[in-house]
Design a protein around this motif. Sequence first.
Motif, PDB file in Angstrom:
ATOM      1  N   PHE A   1       7.852   0.460  -1.326  1.00 61.17           N
ATOM      2  CA  PHE A   1       6.764   0.240  -2.272  1.00 61.17           C
ATOM      3  C   PHE A   1       7.350  -0.243  -3.589  1.00 61.17           C
ATOM      4  O   PHE A   1       8.073   0.473  -4.260  1.00 61.17           O
ATOM      5  N   LYS A   2       7.064  -1.501  -3.932  1.00 65.48           N
ATOM      6  CA  LYS A   2       7.468  -2.089  -5.207  1.00 65.48           C
ATOM      7  C   LYS A   2       6.187  -2.490  -5.930  1.00 65.48           C
ATOM      8  O   LYS A   2       5.605  -3.525  -5.667  1.00 65.48           O
ATOM      9  N   PRO A   3       5.699  -1.615  -6.828  1.00 64.15           N
ATOM     10  CA  PRO A   3       4.450  -1.926  -7.530  1.00 64.15           C
ATOM     11  C   PRO A   3       4.615  -3.018  -8.586  1.00 64.15           C
ATOM     12  O   PRO A   3       5.719  -3.309  -9.035  1.00 64.15           O
ATOM     13  N   THR A   4       3.503  -3.568  -8.980  1.00 61.21           N
ATOM     14  CA  THR A   4       3.466  -4.682  -9.928  1.00 61.21           C
ATOM     15  C   THR A   4       4.083  -4.326 -11.276  1.00 61.21           C
ATOM     16  O   THR A   4       4.959  -5.025 -11.767  1.00 61.21           O
ATOM     17  N   LEU A   5       3.615  -3.271 -11.893  1.00 63.45           N
ATOM     18  CA  LEU A   5       4.001  -2.946 -13.272  1.00 63.45           C
ATOM     19  C   LEU A   5       5.117  -1.907 -13.321  1.00 63.45           C
ATOM     20  O   LEU A   5       5.023  -0.912 -14.034  1.00 63.45           O
ATOM     21  N   ALA A   6       6.179  -2.153 -12.565  1.00 64.30           N
ATOM     22  CA  ALA A   6       7.291  -1.207 -12.531  1.00 64.30           C
ATOM     23  C   ALA A   6       8.585  -1.971 -12.764  1.00 64.30           C
ATOM     24  O   ALA A   6       8.916  -2.891 -12.028  1.00 64.30           O
ATOM     25  N   ALA A   7       9.303  -1.585 -13.817  1.00 64.25           N
ATOM     26  CA  ALA A   7      10.576  -2.234 -14.138  1.00 64.25           C
ATOM     27  C   ALA A   7      11.717  -1.218 -14.166  1.00 64.25           C
ATOM     28  O   ALA A   7      12.795  -1.480 -13.653  1.00 64.25           O
TER      29      ALA A   7
ATOM     30  N   VAL B   1      -2.739 -11.043  -8.784  1.00 63.23           N
ATOM     31  CA  VAL B   1      -1.481 -10.411  -8.413  1.00 63.23           C
ATOM     32  C   VAL B   1      -1.088 -10.921  -7.027  1.00 63.23           C
ATOM     33  O   VAL B   1      -1.938 -11.038  -6.144  1.00 63.23           O
ATOM     34  N   GLU B   2       0.194 -11.214  -6.851  1.00 63.25           N
ATOM     35  CA  GLU B   2       0.701 -11.626  -5.542  1.00 63.25           C
ATOM     36  C   GLU B   2       1.102 -10.376  -4.766  1.00 63.25           C
ATOM     37  O   GLU B   2       1.585  -9.413  -5.361  1.00 63.25           O
ATOM     38  N   TYR B   3       0.909 -10.400  -3.461  1.00 62.69           N
ATOM     39  CA  TYR B   3       1.246  -9.205  -2.679  1.00 62.69           C
ATOM     40  C   TYR B   3       1.817  -9.572  -1.319  1.00 62.69           C
ATOM     41  O   TYR B   3       1.558 -10.640  -0.760  1.00 62.69           O
TER      42      TYR B   3
ATOM     43  N   GLU C   1      -5.003   5.431  12.325  1.00 64.68           N
ATOM     44  CA  GLU C   1      -5.439   4.479  11.296  1.00 64.68           C
ATOM     45  C   GLU C   1      -4.246   3.665  10.796  1.00 64.68           C
ATOM     46  O   GLU C   1      -3.105   4.108  10.861  1.00 64.68           O
ATOM     47  N   LEU C   2      -4.531   2.469  10.252  1.00 65.99           N
ATOM     48  CA  LEU C   2      -3.452   1.669   9.683  1.00 65.99           C
ATOM     49  C   LEU C   2      -2.940   2.327   8.414  1.00 65.99           C
ATOM     50  O   LEU C   2      -3.715   2.825   7.598  1.00 65.99           O
ATOM     51  N   LYS C   3      -1.626   2.311   8.267  1.00 62.55           N
ATOM     52  CA  LYS C   3      -0.959   2.867   7.096  1.00 62.55           C
ATOM     53  C   LYS C   3      -0.015   1.804   6.543  1.00 62.55           C
ATOM     54  O   LYS C   3       0.607   1.051   7.298  1.00 62.55           O
ATOM     55  N   ILE C   4       0.123   1.782   5.242  1.00 57.76           N
ATOM     56  CA  ILE C   4       1.015   0.841   4.574  1.00 57.76           C
ATOM     57  C   ILE C   4       2.435   1.391   4.621  1.00 57.76           C
ATOM     58  O   ILE C   4       2.680   2.521   4.215  1.00 57.76           O
ATOM     59  N   ASN C   5       3.356   0.570   5.114  1.00 57.30           N
ATOM     60  CA  ASN C   5       4.771   0.934   5.065  1.00 57.30           C
ATOM     61  C   ASN C   5       5.563  -0.032   4.189  1.00 57.30           C
ATOM     62  O   ASN C   5       6.726   0.208   3.888  1.00 57.30           O
ATOM     63  N   LEU C   6       4.931  -1.125   3.772  1.00 59.17           N
ATOM     64  CA  LEU C   6       5.520  -2.072   2.819  1.00 59.17           C
ATOM     65  C   LEU C   6       4.430  -2.503   1.855  1.00 59.17           C
ATOM     66  O   LEU C   6       3.360  -2.950   2.280  1.00 59.17           O
ATOM     67  N   HIS C   7       4.699  -2.339   0.572  1.00 57.95           N
ATOM     68  CA  HIS C   7       3.771  -2.778  -0.478  1.00 57.95           C
ATOM     69  C   HIS C   7       4.625  -3.381  -1.582  1.00 57.95           C
ATOM     70  O   HIS C   7       5.358  -2.677  -2.267  1.00 57.95           O
ATOM     71  N   HIS C   8       4.554  -4.690  -1.717  1.00 56.55           N
ATOM     72  CA  HIS C   8       5.245  -5.391  -2.800  1.00 56.55           C
ATOM     73  C   HIS C   8       4.228  -6.238  -3.512  1.00 56.55           C
ATOM     74  O   HIS C   8       3.534  -7.027  -2.889  1.00 56.55           O
TER      75      HIS C   8
END
Length: 188
Positions: free
Chosen positions: A89-95, A161-163, A174-181
């Motif tokens: 998981f790499k969120p948008t507003l994280a540096a 936002v690009e994802y 159920e579907l689960k997120i294992n990659l979120h960029h």
Amino acid sequence: MKKFAILLAAAPLALAACSSETTATDAAAESSEAAAPITAEEVTAAQTAWGEGIVAIGKAFTEEGDFRAAADAHIKKFYAYGDGTTILFKPTLAAEDQFRGDFEGAMSYFVGTEGSEDKGFAIKPWTAVRWENEGTVVDSDSAMAMGNYYFTDTDGNDTKVEYSFGYVRGDDGELKINLHHSSVPFGG
């Protein structure tokens, strides 16, 4: 009378056998559902529901409700934390804390943590999330989708936002997120 007594004694055993068969049948159905191939339609439905969840967290915050409970439920519903799956998981507003490999990191990103870079992405609040998939790749037990999603604020302005999201089927079927960029588009 003896025949009647034998029938009465056998009845609980017959009911137990039927109950065991039903339980075994139910377990087989659940196992089959959990092993069912992922479809592109499921990915689209998961994206829509994820966006609705983000909106619900912000609404709970605005209405002074339990936005942390809403975020907790959202993360548990949509991310594979706790299913024995590695989460990227790499969120948008994280540096500073770029990657959120655990539940607590995701929670901090969505609702904020004092003294950190996390201001609470999901509590902005947003009023809608719209997805534009560039493409979806389904490979039986996993799927990936990439594109742009747009977060609408209370003034009606969209933030693009690009994802890239990866999906697996969770223990609950159920579907689960294992990659979120996700990232803000390059400004040049």
